[in-house]
Write a protein that holds these residues in place. Structure first.
Motif, PDB file in Angstrom:
ATOM      1  N   LEU A  94       0.835  -1.198   0.000  1.00  0.00           N
ATOM      2  CA  LEU A  94       0.000   0.000   0.000  1.00  0.00           C
ATOM      3  C   LEU A  94       0.872   1.251   0.000  1.00  0.00           C
ATOM      4  CD1 LEU A  94      -2.517  -1.095   2.769  1.00  0.00           C
ATOM      5  CD2 LEU A  94      -3.086  -0.789   0.367  1.00  0.00           C
ATOM      6  N   CYS A  95       0.488   2.198  -0.814  1.00  0.00           N
ATOM      7  CA  CYS A  95       1.135   3.508  -0.855  1.00  0.00           C
ATOM      8  C   CYS A  95       0.136   4.516  -0.302  1.00  0.00           C
ATOM      9  CB  CYS A  95       1.483   3.836  -2.307  1.00  0.00           C
ATOM     10  SG  CYS A  95       2.062   5.512  -2.597  1.00  0.00           S
ATOM     11  N   ALA A  96       0.603   5.454   0.488  1.00  0.00           N
ATOM     12  CA  ALA A  96      -0.276   6.474   1.060  1.00  0.00           C
ATOM     13  C   ALA A  96       0.428   7.820   1.053  1.00  0.00           C
ATOM     14  CB  ALA A  96      -0.679   6.109   2.488  1.00  0.00           C
ATOM     15  N   VAL A  97      -0.348   8.858   0.826  1.00  0.00           N
ATOM     16  CA  VAL A  97       0.182  10.221   0.811  1.00  0.00           C
ATOM     17  C   VAL A  97      -0.467  11.028   1.916  1.00  0.00           C
ATOM     18  CG1 VAL A  97       0.230  12.356  -0.527  1.00  0.00           C
ATOM     19  CG2 VAL A  97       0.785  10.194  -1.622  1.00  0.00           C
ATOM     20  N   VAL A  98       0.325  11.848   2.584  1.00  0.00           N
ATOM     21  CA  VAL A  98      -0.169  12.763   3.608  1.00  0.00           C
ATOM     22  C   VAL A  98      -0.059  14.182   3.075  1.00  0.00           C
ATOM     23  CG1 VAL A  98       0.117  13.610   5.970  1.00  0.00           C
ATOM     24  CG2 VAL A  98       0.568  11.205   5.436  1.00  0.00           C
ATOM     25  N   GLU A  99      -1.148  14.924   3.214  1.00  0.00           N
ATOM     26  CA  GLU A  99      -1.138  16.324   2.776  1.00  0.00           C
ATOM     27  C   GLU A  99      -0.827  17.238   3.954  1.00  0.00           C
ATOM     28  OE1 GLU A  99      -4.191  17.372  -0.350  1.00  0.00           O
ATOM     29  OE2 GLU A  99      -5.128  15.600   0.509  1.00  0.00           O
ATOM     30  N   SER A 100      -0.240  18.386   3.637  1.00  0.00           N
ATOM     31  CA  SER A 100       0.182  19.320   4.700  1.00  0.00           C
ATOM     32  C   SER A 100      -1.002  19.889   5.462  1.00  0.00           C
ATOM     33  CB  SER A 100       0.981  20.463   4.100  1.00  0.00           C
ATOM     34  OG  SER A 100       2.148  19.990   3.502  1.00  0.00           O
ATOM     35  N   TYR A 147      -1.722  14.386   8.923  1.00  0.00           N
ATOM     36  CA  TYR A 147      -1.773  13.060   9.541  1.00  0.00           C
ATOM     37  C   TYR A 147      -2.607  12.058   8.750  1.00  0.00           C
ATOM     38  CZ  TYR A 147      -6.080  15.334  10.989  1.00  0.00           C
ATOM     39  OH  TYR A 147      -7.254  16.020  10.989  1.00  0.00           O
ATOM     40  N   ALA A 148      -3.660  12.499   8.058  1.00  0.00           N
ATOM     41  CA  ALA A 148      -4.565  11.554   7.392  1.00  0.00           C
ATOM     42  C   ALA A 148      -3.858  10.909   6.206  1.00  0.00           C
ATOM     43  CB  ALA A 148      -5.829  12.253   6.939  1.00  0.00           C
ATOM     44  N   LEU A 149      -3.833   9.576   6.200  1.00  0.00           N
ATOM     45  CA  LEU A 149      -3.213   8.824   5.114  1.00  0.00           C
ATOM     46  C   LEU A 149      -4.230   8.625   3.995  1.00  0.00           C
ATOM     47  CD1 LEU A 149      -1.537   6.194   7.441  1.00  0.00           C
ATOM     48  CD2 LEU A 149      -0.289   7.801   6.014  1.00  0.00           C
ATOM     49  N   ASN A 150      -3.884   9.091   2.784  1.00  0.00           N
ATOM     50  CA  ASN A 150      -4.707   8.834   1.597  1.00  0.00           C
ATOM     51  C   ASN A 150      -4.088   7.652   0.868  1.00  0.00           C
ATOM     52  OD1 ASN A 150      -6.542  11.283   1.520  1.00  0.00           O
ATOM     53  ND2 ASN A 150      -4.542  12.259   1.586  1.00  0.00           N
ATOM     54  N   SER A 197       0.125   6.844  16.650  1.00  0.00           N
ATOM     55  CA  SER A 197       1.436   7.437  16.398  1.00  0.00           C
ATOM     56  C   SER A 197       1.854   8.253  17.613  1.00  0.00           C
ATOM     57  CB  SER A 197       1.430   8.296  15.128  1.00  0.00           C
ATOM     58  OG  SER A 197       0.589   9.417  15.257  1.00  0.00           O
ATOM     59  N   LEU A 198       3.156   8.445  17.715  1.00  0.00           N
ATOM     60  CA  LEU A 198       3.708   9.122  18.881  1.00  0.00           C
ATOM     61  C   LEU A 198       3.118  10.525  19.043  1.00  0.00           C
ATOM     62  CD1 LEU A 198       5.772   8.495  21.076  1.00  0.00           C
ATOM     63  CD2 LEU A 198       7.536   9.513  19.644  1.00  0.00           C
ATOM     64  N   ALA A 199       2.961  11.184  17.915  1.00  0.00           N
ATOM     65  CA  ALA A 199       2.381  12.519  17.913  1.00  0.00           C
ATOM     66  C   ALA A 199       1.698  12.723  16.569  1.00  0.00           C
ATOM     67  CB  ALA A 199       3.465  13.578  18.130  1.00  0.00           C
ATOM     68  N   ARG A 200       0.960  13.818  16.471  1.00  0.00           N
ATOM     69  CA  ARG A 200       0.275  14.142  15.214  1.00  0.00           C
ATOM     70  C   ARG A 200       1.312  14.218  14.097  1.00  0.00           C
ATOM     71  NH1 ARG A 200      -0.391  18.986  12.641  1.00  0.00           N
ATOM     72  NH2 ARG A 200      -2.279  19.289  11.418  1.00  0.00           N
ATOM     73  N   GLY A 201       1.076  13.453  13.023  1.00  0.00           N
ATOM     74  CA  GLY A 201       1.979  13.508  11.879  1.00  0.00           C
ATOM     75  C   GLY A 201       3.137  12.549  11.930  1.00  0.00           C
ATOM     76  N   SER A 202       3.336  11.879  13.059  1.00  0.00           N
ATOM     77  CA  SER A 202       4.399  10.857  13.128  1.00  0.00           C
ATOM     78  C   SER A 202       3.938   9.603  12.400  1.00  0.00           C
ATOM     79  CB  SER A 202       4.712  10.515  14.575  1.00  0.00           C
ATOM     80  OG  SER A 202       5.115  11.638  15.301  1.00  0.00           O
TER      81      SER A 202
END
Lengths: 112, 113
Positions: free
Chosen positions: A88-94, A98-101, B95-100
């Motif tokens: 699986l590949c997932a992208v996170v947007e700025s 945190y949300a994995l697409n 995850s350890l923190a948001r975005g980890s």
């Protein structure tokens, strides 16, 4: 419209072969791209990529990101039957951070 | 614990029933996420907790779905009046923190008959 597209959707190879899995993405504000290996139900983390051109390597697996062409590849050399899984590949947007697409995944079968 | 733990591993329920799915994150991880994976698809984001509060529930499909994390550790995903379309694997990650980097549990396979 899918933000993350993986190809091929499925692949069958013989033990010892080298495979390249592709992941292309289209997001507004890219933060990171992650690869996971899913056997049965649980995705296990492989790599996180944030910068172009820097190869990440772990044993027989390696991955690289191209932020200009918006894609990543995952290479597996000298494949083994234990590599059989969905990748699986997932992208996170700025904007979320945190949300994995996720893409639909590539189902890899390595035959003896 | 050593990893993210989800219970039950499998759940079969009748249409219209209420179900609860439990997630025990990695100790010390403040961020917790729920995803849903239908057959042949990648996981889809449902909800994100930072500590005890649901920071982002934009992925919940409708008001039959609700999740809590009352003490900032264990989380429960609750589905009311289940429908056959709710059948999927429900994955929890922490995850350890948001975005980890997020680490996933084994998932709960929910089948609504």
């Amino acid at each position: 419209e899918d933000k993350v597209v993986q190809s091929p959707l499925s692949l069958v190879v013989h033990e010892g072969d080298t495979v390249t899995l592709n992941c292309s993405y289209e997001v507004t504000n890219f933060r990171s791209l992650l690869w996971y290996k899913q056997e049965k139900k649980a995705p296990t983390f492989l790599f996180m990529l944030t910068s172009s051109g820097i190869e990440k390597k772990s044993g027989r697996l390696s991955s690289i990101l191209d932020k200009k062409e918006l894609f990543s590849i995952l290479n597996i050399t000298a494949t083994q039957t234990g590599d059989s899984a969905i990748y699986l590949c997932a992208v996170v947007e700025s904007n979320s951070g945190y949300a994995l697409n996720f893409g639909k995944g590539t189902s890899l079968l390595v035959t003896p | 614990g050593a990893g993210v733990s989800q219970t039950p591993s499998n759940k079969v329920t009748e249409k219209g029933k209420y179900v609860e799915l439990r997630c025990d994150p990695i100790s010390g991880h403040t961020a917790l996420y729920w995803y849903r994976q239908s057959l042949g698809q990648g996981p889809e984001f449902l909800i994100y907790f930072q500590g005890t509060g649901a920071a982002d529930d934009s992925g919940l499909p409708n008001d039959r779905f609700f999740a809590v994390r009352p003490e900032g550790s264990v989380s429960t995903l609750k589905i009311q009046r289940t429908e056959r379309g709710d059948s999927a694997v429900y994955l929890c990650a922490s995850s350890l923190a948001r975005g980890s980097i997020a680490f996933f549990g084994q998932g709960t396979r929910l089948t609504v008959v």
